[in-house]
Design a protein around this motif. Structure first.
Motif, short mmCIF file in Angstrom:
data_model
loop_
_atom_site.label_atom_id
_atom_site.label_comp_id
_atom_site.label_asym_id
_atom_site.label_seq_id
_atom_site.Cartn_x
_atom_site.Cartn_y
_atom_site.Cartn_z
N GLY A 140 -32.10 39.98 -3.58
CA GLY A 140 -33.22 40.14 -2.65
C GLY A 140 -34.11 41.31 -3.02
O GLY A 140 -35.34 41.20 -2.98
N ILE A 141 -33.50 42.44 -3.41
CA ILE A 141 -34.29 43.60 -3.82
C ILE A 141 -35.08 43.29 -5.08
O ILE A 141 -36.27 43.64 -5.20
CB ILE A 141 -33.38 44.82 -4.04
CG1 ILE A 141 -32.75 45.25 -2.71
CG2 ILE A 141 -34.16 45.98 -4.64
CD1 ILE A 141 -33.74 45.68 -1.66
N MET A 142 -34.45 42.62 -6.05
CA MET A 142 -35.16 42.25 -7.27
C MET A 142 -36.34 41.34 -6.95
O MET A 142 -37.43 41.48 -7.51
CB MET A 142 -34.20 41.55 -8.24
CG MET A 142 -33.16 42.46 -8.85
SD MET A 142 -31.97 41.55 -9.89
CE MET A 142 -33.08 40.78 -11.07
N GLY A 143 -36.14 40.41 -6.03
CA GLY A 143 -37.22 39.52 -5.64
C GLY A 143 -38.38 40.26 -5.02
O GLY A 143 -39.55 39.98 -5.31
N GLY A 151 -46.99 32.83 -11.35
CA GLY A 151 -45.61 32.48 -11.69
C GLY A 151 -44.63 33.55 -11.27
O GLY A 151 -43.53 33.25 -10.77
N ALA A 152 -45.02 34.82 -11.46
CA ALA A 152 -44.15 35.91 -11.04
C ALA A 152 -43.96 35.92 -9.53
O ALA A 152 -42.87 36.23 -9.02
CB ALA A 152 -44.73 37.25 -11.51
N GLY A 205 -31.20 35.51 -2.53
CA GLY A 205 -30.39 36.62 -2.03
C GLY A 205 -30.18 36.56 -0.53
O GLY A 205 -29.08 36.84 -0.03
N TYR A 206 -31.22 36.17 0.19
CA TYR A 206 -31.12 36.06 1.66
C TYR A 206 -30.08 35.01 2.05
O TYR A 206 -29.26 35.23 2.95
CB TYR A 206 -32.50 35.71 2.20
CG TYR A 206 -32.60 35.71 3.71
CD1 TYR A 206 -32.74 36.89 4.41
CD2 TYR A 206 -32.55 34.52 4.43
CE1 TYR A 206 -32.84 36.90 5.79
CE2 TYR A 206 -32.65 34.51 5.81
CZ TYR A 206 -32.80 35.71 6.48
OH TYR A 206 -32.89 35.72 7.85
N VAL A 207 -30.10 33.88 1.35
CA VAL A 207 -29.14 32.81 1.66
C VAL A 207 -27.72 33.23 1.33
O VAL A 207 -26.78 32.95 2.09
CB VAL A 207 -29.53 31.53 0.89
CG1 VAL A 207 -28.42 30.49 0.98
CG2 VAL A 207 -30.83 30.96 1.43
N GLY A 232 -38.46 33.20 -4.98
CA GLY A 232 -37.21 32.47 -5.18
C GLY A 232 -36.00 33.39 -5.21
O GLY A 232 -34.96 33.09 -4.61
N LEU A 233 -36.13 34.53 -5.89
CA LEU A 233 -35.03 35.49 -5.93
C LEU A 233 -34.73 36.04 -4.54
O LEU A 233 -33.56 36.18 -4.15
CB LEU A 233 -35.37 36.64 -6.88
CG LEU A 233 -35.36 36.31 -8.38
CD1 LEU A 233 -35.87 37.50 -9.18
CD2 LEU A 233 -33.97 35.92 -8.84
#
Length: 236
Positions: free
Chosen positions: A61-64, A6-7, A18-20, A13-14
């Motif tokens: 993005g960094i968090m993802g 799940g993580a 961010g990329y989008v 997803g994060l």
């Protein structure tokens, strides 16, 4: 789906969100900037020049990436490798940081010999690596007198009997073919907790029943499932 899988999905997803967001801000400022933001490396130039509008996407993005790295460290790399294998893309994800589940168990051959002699799994105990007075040298390998092995072997175990097998040695085969051995620490409704020995002690990991192909318990050959017997004292 277990926690690490799940993580992994949340992290991906994060990162994609961010990329989008960064690419969207780039195209708002022109096609050239939009094309630049589609390339991971050069897109940093846009983020630095337009930090005020691009910071949200960059932080997401960094968090993802951080969440994905944590999930891979926790074991989601095996799930990803299995899915890619089903798609015809056989690959092995290299984890640069050593993990407890990747370390070899020391003296494993000697442990197996002792278990064959006693017919019982050796208890896995944590120990303090700094308590040097507890460290004792191993006896020479040829000093152990082998006795005829008793009639013990792995037999298939049912999920229904797992609560009665806590503390017993299990052999678990995952859907991806990986075989794990350890002591059953706890059995829940949808998962089991397997305590495995590693260098410096032991660690407990959770495995969902949906990710498990088969479960076997170390028991007397021909023994009946534990669920057929009376409930332990204190239950009910």
């Amino acid at each position: 789906m277990n926690l690490v899988n799940g993580a992994l999905l949340v992290g991906l997803g994060l990162f994609l969100a961010g990329y989008v967001l960064v690419a969207r801000q780039g195209f708002w400022r022109g096609w050239l900037w939009g094309l630049v933001t589609l390339v991971p490396g050069p897109s940093l130039a846009f983020v630095l020049l337009y930090w005020r509008v691009a910071r949200l996407g960059f932080v997401l993005g960094i968090m993802g990436l951080v969440v994905v790295a944590g999930a891979l460290y926790g074991g989601a790399d095996r799930t990803l490798e299995r899915l890619m294998g089903r798609a015809g893309m056989e690959t092995e994800i290299a984890i640069p940081v050593p993990r407890p589940q990747d370390l070899d168990v020391p003296n494993e051959a000697q442990v197996r010999r002792l278990e064959e002699q006693t017919g019982e799994p050796l208890e896995m105990l944590d120990f303090d690596p700094y308590a040097l007075e507890r460290v004792q040298p191993l006896p020479p390998e040829d000093s152990l007198e082998l006795r005829p092995p008793q009639q013990w072997a792995f037999r298939p175990a049912e999920i229904a009997e797992l609560p009665r097998l806590e503390g017993e040695r299990l052999r678990v085969t995952l859907e991806g073919g990986e075989v794990l051995e350890g002591v059953l620490d706890r059995a829940d409704v949808d998962s089991l907790h397997l305590r495995r020995a590693y260098r410096g002690g032991s660690a407990t990991f959770e495995y969902a029943y949906g990710d498990i192909r088969s479960i076997e318990v170390w028991a007397v050959r021909g023994g009946a499932p534990r669920s057929a017997g009376p409930a332990p004292e204190g239950e009910g």
